[in-house]
Design a protein around this motif. Sequence first.
Motif, short mmCIF file in Angstrom:
data_model
loop_
_atom_site.label_atom_id
_atom_site.label_comp_id
_atom_site.label_asym_id
_atom_site.label_seq_id
_atom_site.Cartn_x
_atom_site.Cartn_y
_atom_site.Cartn_z
N ARG A 82 -29.74 -37.56 41.54
CA ARG A 82 -28.78 -38.26 42.40
C ARG A 82 -28.99 -39.77 42.35
NH1 ARG A 82 -24.48 -36.66 45.95
NH2 ARG A 82 -24.07 -38.49 47.20
N VAL A 83 -30.25 -40.20 42.40
CA VAL A 83 -30.57 -41.63 42.35
C VAL A 83 -30.14 -42.20 41.00
CG1 VAL A 83 -32.49 -43.28 42.25
CG2 VAL A 83 -32.42 -41.54 44.04
N THR A 84 -30.38 -41.47 39.92
CA THR A 84 -29.98 -41.92 38.58
C THR A 84 -28.46 -42.08 38.50
OG1 THR A 84 -31.90 -40.84 37.59
CG2 THR A 84 -30.07 -41.35 36.12
N GLY A 88 -26.42 -45.63 37.92
CA GLY A 88 -25.39 -45.80 36.90
C GLY A 88 -24.10 -46.34 37.48
N ARG A 89 -23.74 -45.84 38.63
CA ARG A 89 -22.51 -46.30 39.30
C ARG A 89 -22.64 -47.76 39.72
NH1 ARG A 89 -17.41 -45.07 38.89
NH2 ARG A 89 -16.40 -44.62 40.84
N VAL A 90 -23.81 -48.14 40.22
CA VAL A 90 -24.05 -49.54 40.61
C VAL A 90 -23.93 -50.45 39.39
CG1 VAL A 90 -25.84 -51.15 41.39
CG2 VAL A 90 -25.44 -49.04 42.65
N GLN A 91 -24.46 -50.01 38.24
CA GLN A 91 -24.35 -50.81 37.02
C GLN A 91 -22.90 -50.97 36.59
OE1 GLN A 91 -26.85 -52.58 35.81
NE2 GLN A 91 -28.02 -51.68 37.49
N GLN A 92 -22.09 -49.93 36.78
CA GLN A 92 -20.66 -50.03 36.47
C GLN A 92 -19.99 -51.07 37.37
OE1 GLN A 92 -19.24 -46.03 37.02
NE2 GLN A 92 -19.79 -45.40 34.94
N HIS A 93 -20.36 -51.07 38.65
CA HIS A 93 -19.79 -52.05 39.59
C HIS A 93 -20.21 -53.47 39.19
CE1 HIS A 93 -17.96 -49.22 42.32
NE2 HIS A 93 -19.11 -48.58 42.47
N PHE A 94 -21.49 -53.64 38.81
CA PHE A 94 -21.96 -54.96 38.38
C PHE A 94 -21.18 -55.44 37.15
CE2 PHE A 94 -26.39 -54.41 40.41
CZ PHE A 94 -25.99 -55.10 41.54
N ALA A 95 -20.90 -54.54 36.22
CA ALA A 95 -20.15 -54.91 35.01
C ALA A 95 -18.74 -55.38 35.38
CB ALA A 95 -20.11 -53.74 34.04
N VAL A 96 -18.09 -54.68 36.29
CA VAL A 96 -16.75 -55.07 36.72
C VAL A 96 -16.79 -56.43 37.42
CG1 VAL A 96 -14.86 -54.50 38.30
CG2 VAL A 96 -15.85 -52.72 36.85
N LEU A 97 -17.79 -56.62 38.29
CA LEU A 97 -17.92 -57.91 38.98
C LEU A 97 -18.19 -59.05 38.00
CD1 LEU A 97 -19.95 -56.85 42.15
CD2 LEU A 97 -17.55 -57.58 42.05
#
Length: 107
Positions: A82-84, A88-97
């Motif tokens: 779940r943490v992994t 991954g989702r946080v990294q996707q958000h960072f890429a969009v930002l």
Amino acid sequence: QVQYPPTLPTGILALFDAYSPHGPYCRFRHMLYNVVDPKTVQMYTKPPGCDEKLWQQAVENNPDASRLVPVQVSGFNELEERVTQQDGRVQQHFAVLAKIDSDLSTA
């Protein structure tokens, strides 16, 4: 004289059961929530093997039943998974930002 194999003391067996993620006595179970499309919330029901008491508690305490569904996590491996996924989702958000920041900087 018949020799029987040695048996584990009850306390050790209880400890094993407490750490076994899919056993009935697992002490490492927790309910989390997944975000789903509000149109599909009603499709989600208690999955097989999910602790009934934990499920009912999660349903009653759901902070937003219109878009969140309970999910049981059992043991350290499922929690790590779940943490992994969240990382991954946080990294996707960072890429969009970063793309938005780049687009705004060049505009």
